[in-house]
Design a protein around this motif. Structure first.
Motif, PDB file in Angstrom:
ATOM      1  N   ASP B  48       0.927  -1.312  -0.109  1.00  0.00           N
ATOM      2  CA  ASP B  48       0.251  -0.031   0.120  1.00  0.00           C
ATOM      3  C   ASP B  48       0.828   1.453   0.233  1.00  0.00           C
ATOM      4  O   ASP B  48       0.912   2.272  -1.031  1.00  0.00           O
ATOM      5  N   LEU B  49       2.060   1.659   0.770  1.00  0.00           N
ATOM      6  CA  LEU B  49       2.580   2.303   0.719  1.00  0.00           C
ATOM      7  C   LEU B  49       3.552   2.287   0.040  1.00  0.00           C
ATOM      8  O   LEU B  49       3.953   3.615  -0.881  1.00  0.00           O
ATOM      9  N   ALA B  50       4.061   1.535  -0.491  1.00  0.00           N
ATOM     10  CA  ALA B  50       4.932   1.498  -2.373  1.00  0.00           C
ATOM     11  C   ALA B  50       4.197   2.470  -3.382  1.00  0.00           C
ATOM     12  O   ALA B  50       4.338   3.078  -3.635  1.00  0.00           O
ATOM     13  N   LYS B  51       2.958   1.914  -3.259  1.00  0.00           N
ATOM     14  CA  LYS B  51       1.773   2.327  -4.476  1.00  0.00           C
ATOM     15  C   LYS B  51       1.836   3.839  -4.313  1.00  0.00           C
ATOM     16  O   LYS B  51       1.979   4.408  -5.171  1.00  0.00           O
ATOM     17  N   ARG B  52       1.078   3.996  -3.252  1.00  0.00           N
ATOM     18  CA  ARG B  52       1.079   5.334  -2.524  1.00  0.00           C
ATOM     19  C   ARG B  52       2.076   6.110  -3.173  1.00  0.00           C
ATOM     20  O   ARG B  52       1.827   7.337  -3.573  1.00  0.00           O
ATOM     21  N   ALA B  53       3.308   6.213  -2.812  1.00  0.00           N
ATOM     22  CA  ALA B  53       4.542   6.683  -2.995  1.00  0.00           C
ATOM     23  C   ALA B  53       5.047   6.579  -4.701  1.00  0.00           C
ATOM     24  O   ALA B  53       5.518   7.713  -4.832  1.00  0.00           O
ATOM     25  N   HIS B  54       4.216   5.444  -4.904  1.00  0.00           N
ATOM     26  CA  HIS B  54       4.781   5.469  -6.923  1.00  0.00           C
ATOM     27  C   HIS B  54       3.781   6.662  -7.146  1.00  0.00           C
ATOM     28  O   HIS B  54       4.468   7.192  -8.071  1.00  0.00           O
ATOM     29  N   LYS B  55       2.170   6.756  -7.017  1.00  0.00           N
ATOM     30  CA  LYS B  55       1.873   7.597  -7.120  1.00  0.00           C
ATOM     31  C   LYS B  55       2.045   8.942  -7.417  1.00  0.00           C
ATOM     32  O   LYS B  55       1.711  10.053  -7.732  1.00  0.00           O
ATOM     33  N   ASN B  56       2.759   9.142  -6.092  1.00  0.00           N
ATOM     34  CA  ASN B  56       3.660  10.743  -6.142  1.00  0.00           C
ATOM     35  C   ASN B  56       4.500  10.819  -5.983  1.00  0.00           C
ATOM     36  O   ASN B  56       4.726  11.882  -6.428  1.00  0.00           O
ATOM     37  N   SER B  57       5.095   9.773  -6.877  1.00  0.00           N
ATOM     38  CA  SER B  57       6.627  10.457  -7.990  1.00  0.00           C
ATOM     39  C   SER B  57       6.212  10.992  -8.963  1.00  0.00           C
ATOM     40  O   SER B  57       6.741  11.333  -9.502  1.00  0.00           O
ATOM     41  N   ASN B  58       4.943  10.054  -9.942  1.00  0.00           N
ATOM     42  CA  ASN B  58       4.439  10.315 -11.229  1.00  0.00           C
ATOM     43  C   ASN B  58       5.321  10.236 -12.433  1.00  0.00           C
ATOM     44  O   ASN B  58       6.214  11.153 -13.213  1.00  0.00           O
ATOM     45  N   ALA B  59       6.621   8.888 -11.971  1.00  0.00           N
ATOM     46  CA  ALA B  59       7.857   8.632 -12.833  1.00  0.00           C
ATOM     47  C   ALA B  59       8.000   7.127 -12.312  1.00  0.00           C
ATOM     48  O   ALA B  59       7.367   6.487 -11.987  1.00  0.00           O
ATOM     49  N   ASN B  60       9.381   6.972 -13.149  1.00  0.00           N
ATOM     50  CA  ASN B  60       9.173   5.155 -12.871  1.00  0.00           C
ATOM     51  C   ASN B  60      10.286   5.339 -12.395  1.00  0.00           C
ATOM     52  O   ASN B  60      10.833   3.838 -12.196  1.00  0.00           O
ATOM     53  N   PHE B  61      10.704   6.284 -11.657  1.00  0.00           N
ATOM     54  CA  PHE B  61      11.945   6.262 -10.620  1.00  0.00           C
ATOM     55  C   PHE B  61      11.250   6.094  -8.679  1.00  0.00           C
ATOM     56  O   PHE B  61      10.533   7.478  -8.648  1.00  0.00           O
ATOM     57  N   LEU B  62      10.944   6.033  -8.042  1.00  0.00           N
ATOM     58  CA  LEU B  62      10.570   5.316  -6.747  1.00  0.00           C
ATOM     59  C   LEU B  62      11.794   5.921  -6.103  1.00  0.00           C
ATOM     60  O   LEU B  62      13.147   4.930  -5.838  1.00  0.00           O
ATOM     61  N   GLU B  63      11.584   6.899  -5.185  1.00  0.00           N
ATOM     62  CA  GLU B  63      12.785   7.343  -4.476  1.00  0.00           C
ATOM     63  C   GLU B  63      11.977   7.532  -3.170  1.00  0.00           C
ATOM     64  O   GLU B  63      11.044   7.585  -2.676  1.00  0.00           O
ATOM     65  N   TYR B  64      13.253   7.503  -1.963  1.00  0.00           N
ATOM     66  CA  TYR B  64      12.969   7.853  -0.635  1.00  0.00           C
ATOM     67  C   TYR B  64      11.726   8.495  -0.322  1.00  0.00           C
ATOM     68  O   TYR B  64      11.127   9.428   0.503  1.00  0.00           O
TER      69      TYR B  64
END
Lengths: 119, 127
Positions: B48-64
């Motif tokens: 859940d947290l990873a998915k939300r962070a990914h949405k937050n990122s708007n890119a193909n690179f998930l960062e801290y």
């Protein structure tokens, strides 16, 4: 029993696998993000355990049950996990009773053997 | 002897989760059923947290920082705030402090910030 600090960490490789399965393919995740998520997961375990333990104590019981964990979700405002956990609990109980009847069948078949179940 | 399938659909090691649970004060017995559910919900939480962070990122690179932002903005994630602070560079920190000092300077209150910024009182000849 010595408790090493690493024992309170969840394995990074496993956390990475979980994250990769949750995200669309082709997304890369920085190491810092993965480490952060692993730490968050450990803290979450403690957080849930604490909430569930509070429920148990209020009910004057000692041993945690699966239902306590589910009830804890509402206390910590993670209502969105209540349903999937309910399903997981059903699934677990089905598996557990299937396992039990399988081992009882085996017990009948082995007249002299002693089966000791752990934990 | 076949391993029951219910234990195979989890990724996280049960023994490790159990160790963490037992480090919590007041915990007595941790049976297999609550252990299974805690492990399960932790996996759900990570996803859940990873998915939300990914949405937050708007890119193909998930960062801290994508995760830290979510943690800082969602009150239900308050328990994570200490371990996942937003990170800034030293330069950003100095700029932040400089802004603060400049703001306080308008109220003509003496602030203790020494190295406010470059445009301070060196060239007073020009008005």
């Amino acid at each position: 029993m010595a408790e090493k600090l690493e024992d309170l960490n969840l394995p990074l490789t496993v956390v990475t696998r979980i994250v990769k399965e949750a995200l669309p393919s082709g997304v890369s995740i920085s190491k810092e993000a993965r480490t952060g998520l692993a730490k968050a997961a450990s803290v979450f375990v403690l957080y849930v355990t604490s909430a569930a333990t509070n429920i148990v104590k209020n009910k004057k019981r000692k041993a945690l049950t699966g239902q306590d964990v589910i009830d804890a979700m509402k206390d910590i405002e993670f209502d969105r996990f209540v349903e999937p956990l309910g399903e997981a609990l059903e699934h677990y109980k089905t598996m557990a009773s299937a396992r039990k009847s399988a081992s009882m069948k085996k017990k009948d078949e082995q007249e002299d053997a002693e089966i000791i179940e752990d934990d | 002897m076949a391993t029951p399938k219910s234990e195979k659909d989890l990724h996280l090691p049960l023994s490790r989760v159990k160790t963490i649970m037992k480090s919590s004060p007041d915990v007595e017995a941790v049976g297999p059923e609550p252990l299974y559910l805690v492990t399960k919900v932790t996996e759900l939480f990570v996803m859940d947290l990873a998915k939300r962070a990914h949405k937050n990122s708007n890119a193909n690179f998930l960062e801290y920082k994508h995760i830290a932002d979510i943690v800082q903005e969602d009150d239900t994630l308050d328990f994570l705030r200490e371990i996942m602070p937003r990170k800034i560079t030293v330069r950003q920190f100095k700029e932040m402090m400089a802004k603060k000092a400049a703001k306080n300077g308008d109220d003509s209150s003496e602030d203790s910030s020494e190295d406010s910024s470059e445009d301070s009182s060196s060239n007073n000849e020009q008005e």
